[in-house]
Scaffold this active site. Structure first.
Site, PDB file in Angstrom:
ATOM      1  N   SER A  34       0.827  -1.203   0.000  1.00 49.43           N
ATOM      2  CA  SER A  34       0.000   0.000   0.000  1.00 49.43           C
ATOM      3  C   SER A  34       0.862   1.254   0.000  1.00 49.43           C
ATOM      4  CB  SER A  34      -0.901   0.012   1.232  1.00 49.43           C
ATOM      5  OG  SER A  34      -1.764  -1.095   1.203  1.00 49.43           O
ATOM      6  N   CYS A  35       0.261   2.315  -0.470  1.00 49.43           N
ATOM      7  CA  CYS A  35       0.879   3.623  -0.498  1.00 49.43           C
ATOM      8  C   CYS A  35       1.281   4.033   0.926  1.00 49.43           C
ATOM      9  CB  CYS A  35      -0.124   4.607  -1.079  1.00 49.43           C
ATOM     10  SG  CYS A  35       0.630   5.999  -1.850  1.00 49.43           S
ATOM     11  N   PRO A  36       2.407   4.590   1.165  1.00 53.81           N
ATOM     12  CA  PRO A  36       3.369   5.159   0.225  1.00 53.81           C
ATOM     13  C   PRO A  36       4.532   4.229  -0.119  1.00 53.81           C
ATOM     14  CG  PRO A  36       3.953   5.914   2.394  1.00 53.81           C
ATOM     15  CD  PRO A  36       2.730   5.010   2.550  1.00 53.81           C
TER      16      PRO A  36
END
Length: 75
Positions: free
Chosen positions: A13-15
């Site tokens: 998942s981001c980041p």
């Protein structure tokens, strides 16, 4: 498409995907390409934003089989 580095980032998942992409690009020479495979929609938006700043460019971006595949060239 020819590439120099492959980043398989599905499930991250981001980041995290953007951070790993930035780190890889930092070690690459101008004109080299990284192929990035990811499945996080926010990563797509972050990657587009990051590349719009001029240090790299997205040469191809597709959605296939539940994942995004992006080719990014260092400028």
């Amino acid at each position: 498409m020819i590439f120099d580095v492959l980043l398989e980032l599905k499930g991250k998942s981001c980041p995290i995907p953007l951070m790993l992409t930035k780190r890889e690009l930092k070690n690459m020479a101008s004109g080299e390409k990284v192929k990035i495979i990811f499945d996080d929609e926010n990563t797509k938006l972050d990657l587009e934003r990051f590349c719009s700043k001029g240090k790299c460019k997205i040469t191809n971006l597709n959605y296939e089989k539940g994942s995004y595949v992006a080719f990014v060239e260092k400028i």
